[in-house]
Design a protein around this motif. Structure first.
Motif, PDB file in Angstrom:
ATOM      1  N   MET A  48       0.826  -1.217   0.000  1.00 22.69           N
ATOM      2  CA  MET A  48       0.000   0.000   0.000  1.00 22.69           C
ATOM      3  C   MET A  48       0.856   1.262   0.000  1.00 22.69           C
ATOM      4  SD  MET A  48      -2.696   1.274   2.939  1.00 22.69           S
ATOM      5  CE  MET A  48      -1.367   1.673   4.113  1.00 22.69           C
ATOM      6  N   SER A  94      -3.696  -7.958   8.541  1.00 30.11           N
ATOM      7  CA  SER A  94      -3.950  -6.964   7.487  1.00 30.11           C
ATOM      8  C   SER A  94      -4.716  -7.595   6.334  1.00 30.11           C
ATOM      9  CB  SER A  94      -2.625  -6.400   6.973  1.00 30.11           C
ATOM     10  OG  SER A  94      -1.848  -5.878   8.031  1.00 30.11           O
ATOM     11  N   SER A 102      -7.330   2.048  -0.405  1.00 32.52           N
ATOM     12  CA  SER A 102      -6.367   2.698   0.488  1.00 32.52           C
ATOM     13  C   SER A 102      -5.289   3.430  -0.308  1.00 32.52           C
ATOM     14  CB  SER A 102      -5.725   1.666   1.417  1.00 32.52           C
ATOM     15  OG  SER A 102      -6.691   1.106   2.282  1.00 32.52           O
ATOM     16  N   VAL A 310      -3.184  -0.064   7.655  1.00 33.62           N
ATOM     17  CA  VAL A 310      -4.214  -0.720   6.852  1.00 33.62           C
ATOM     18  C   VAL A 310      -5.169  -1.499   7.756  1.00 33.62           C
ATOM     19  CG1 VAL A 310      -2.882  -2.836   6.475  1.00 33.62           C
ATOM     20  CG2 VAL A 310      -4.546  -2.125   4.767  1.00 33.62           C
TER      21      VAL A 310
END
Length: 589
Positions: A48, A94, A102, A310
């Motif tokens: 991410m 996660s 995200s 996250v």
């Protein structure tokens, strides 16, 4: 017929949730669970933040926070705190389902806006957990399966970007070879082997890919690993909360809510599965435990938002380990939580995972999203894809794909509309929910009766069922069956109400639905702690020679009903009874 027989008892369960294994077994399994689930916990925030161009300090902080929160929520799931937690081994970590939305949030508003979006969407999970009984016909398996199938569509562009992420000057074959080796190991090992080796396939694939990347092509950069300390804390890179609520926030919020709902449905499935593998003697599914699991999921997401990392969810791998080992003790879940917390304070070990080359990470997520897609398909198939559900799923899925790939008038949707409608999960998710609500509201063949649960209620229920049978044109035998089921069910509910709280006035909602020559009766009220499905299982054991006290209403109910399902929630119980005509019963046999 709901219920279980002694022959169905699971003799391979060594430790049930209430039992405590010896400390060496608990500690050893805690480490095993943690190692199997560690990679996705670390790699998800890594992907991410690296794709969104975040700083190394923020990356270290996000990984540290993800592990700490995973440890805390895993322990909460096992131990339960009030109504929060399942009371079973449900490892938290996660979730890759949030990756696409995200990354968009980080790119458009930074970590502060991402944190607020996660916090806002986490509140949906608390609402869903507290109102699960009321929302059960809207957030159905059809909704969850469709959105799960759309997650790979939204993740595909990011996976492709990681696939080509190699240092400048690397050999041209580095990326495809490394990704190919990783993918081959992750796919071929579970195809060839079973049992424990199958569970370790993702880790083996990552190790194989890293060895080829480091020894064969020199693209595994170990400089950050060498510089990291063995034990310590990351630099404080807390992103804070962006409370400006800009247009980008409102455009992305529906996507976060949609993924949150899907995550809750995933947790629901895991909470059901872990109950089925945790007891020697089969039990009816405890929906209060499911509510607790979803609430704990909400706590995890709330903490993730506050920490700026996250979101997390339950991992299905923990269910496979519990089934494989036969150890379902809650003590294992608490040990897993402590192991995650310990790993959070080992920077060198975490740096080793964070430095994994992009092609290895991309190949890993190719398998993950493929399994997510298949899991969505399995949910839909288990629910049953009749013409109605098939039409809803088909339209919603392709609407999601079309808007994700900008096939539908892209020039007409700009600015905030482009963000809102440019995510396939959002469009497909809202489409399937709206179509489901439309079908539920306009569907015929349903009648409702709301009344008090008192001794005088029977005449009202009897008249309601007679009228319902007449409206459907059913014969006298079917009418008799309906009335018998209504009478015996009312006796059971009245008996339990009198035993539990004789002075409390209770309401009863009866919903009758027709399904061809069969009827489904839903009795919605509150009962005591005794699940009727489990009581029926006890009757089966009594018939097998086990002395068990049984009330006549239960025996009669079992005689007239084709199936019985008792869903117990925290504040309400739903008893669903299927009644078939004698002709239908004879045809089934």
């Amino acid at each position: 017929m709901a219920g279980s027989s002694p022959a169905l008892a699971r003799q391979d369960v060594r430790f049930e949730p209430d039992e405590r294994p010896p400390l060496p077994i608990a500690a050893g399994l805690g480490v095993q669970y943690a190692l199997i689930c560690l990679a996705p916990i670390v790699l998800t925030p890594t992907v991410m933040i690296t794709i969104a161009g975040g700083s190394d300090a923020y990356l270290s902080w996000a990984v540290f926070a993800a592990l700490v929160i995973s440890g805390l929520t895993t322990a909460i799931q096992a131990r339960s705190v009030g109504r929060i937690g399942a009371g079973y081994i449900l490892v938290m970590g996660s979730t890759s389902a949030f990756l696409a939305v995200s990354v968009s949030a980080l790119e458009q508003g930074g970590p502060g806006m991402l944190a607020v979006l996660i916090i806002a969407s986490s509140l949906i999970q608390f609402l869903l957990a507290s109102r699960m009984a009321l929302l059960r016909r809207i957030f159905t398996p059809t909704v969850a399966g469709t959105v799960l199938m759309l997650i790979p569509v939204t993740l595909a562009p990011m996976i492709l970007r990681k696939l080509a992420e190699v240092p400048a000057g690397a050999h041209g074959a580095a990326a495809p070879v490394v990704a190919g080796v990783t993918l081959a190991a992750m796919v071929l090992v579970p195809l060839r082997f079973s049992g424990a080796l199958r569970l370790w396939a993702p880790a083996l694939g990552i190790v194989a890919g890293c060895l080829v990347a480091g020894l064969g092509f020199g693209i595994y950069d170990m400089s950050t690993v060498a510089a990291a300390s063995w034990i310590g804390l990351p630099d404080l890179a807390y992103p804070g909360l962006d409370l400006s609520f800009r247009p980008e926030f409102w455009a992305l919020l529906p996507s976060f809510v949609m993924v949150t709902l899907v995550g809750a449905m995933d947790t629901l499935g895991d909470a059901i599965a872990i109950q089925r593998v945790s007891w020697r003697r089969p039990r009816a599914i405890d929906f209060r435990s499911i509510q607790g699991a979803i609430s704990a999921d909400g706590v995890g997401n709330l903490l993730s938002g506050l920490a700026g990392t996250v979101p997390n969810t339950t991992y299905g791998m923990s269910i496979a380990v519990a089934e494989l080992t036969g150890v379902a003790s809650r003590a294992i879940g608490i040990c897993v939580g402590f192991v995650f917390l310990a790993f959070a304070f080992l920077p060198k070990f975490l740096a080793l995972i964070i430095a994994i080359p992009g092609p290895v990470v991309a190949a890993y997520f190719v398998v993950i999203v493929a399994l997510i897609f298949v899991f969505g398909m399995k949910i839909l198939l288990q629910e049953g894809l009749d013409y109605r559900n098939g039409l809803i799923v088909g339209v919603a899925f392709w609407m999601g794909v079309a808007f994700q790939l900008d096939w539908v008038y892209p020039e007409a949707f700009q600015g905030a509309w482009a963000e809102l409608l440019g995510n396939g999960m959002t469009v497909g998710g809202f489409t399937v929910i709206l179509l489901t609500i439309f079908g539920e509201v306009t569907g015929g063949g349903r009648a409702r009766l709301k009344t008090r649960l008192t001794d005088e209620t029977w005449s009202e229920i009897d008249a309601f069922l007679v009228k319902f049978a007449a409206r459907k044109g059913w014969d006298e035998d079917m009418e008799t069956r309906l009335r018998a089921v209504g009478e015996e069910t009312l006796q059971i509910l009245m008996r339990e109400a009198a035993e539990d709280a004789p002075d409390v006035e209770r309401n009863l909602l009866l919903i009758a639905r027709s399904d061809g020559r069969a009827a489904d009766l839903e009795f919605i009220a509150t009962t005591d702690e005794k699940n009727i499905e489990d009581q029926l299982a006890m009757l089966s054991e009594a018939a097998a020679g086990v002395p068990v006290e049984a009330e006549t209403p239960l025996r009669l109910l079992r005689h007239y009903a084709s199936s019985i399902r008792h869903q117990q929630y925290h504040d309400i119980d739903i008893l669903t009874i299927r009644v078939e005509s004698a002709t239908q019963v004879a045809r089934d046999f």
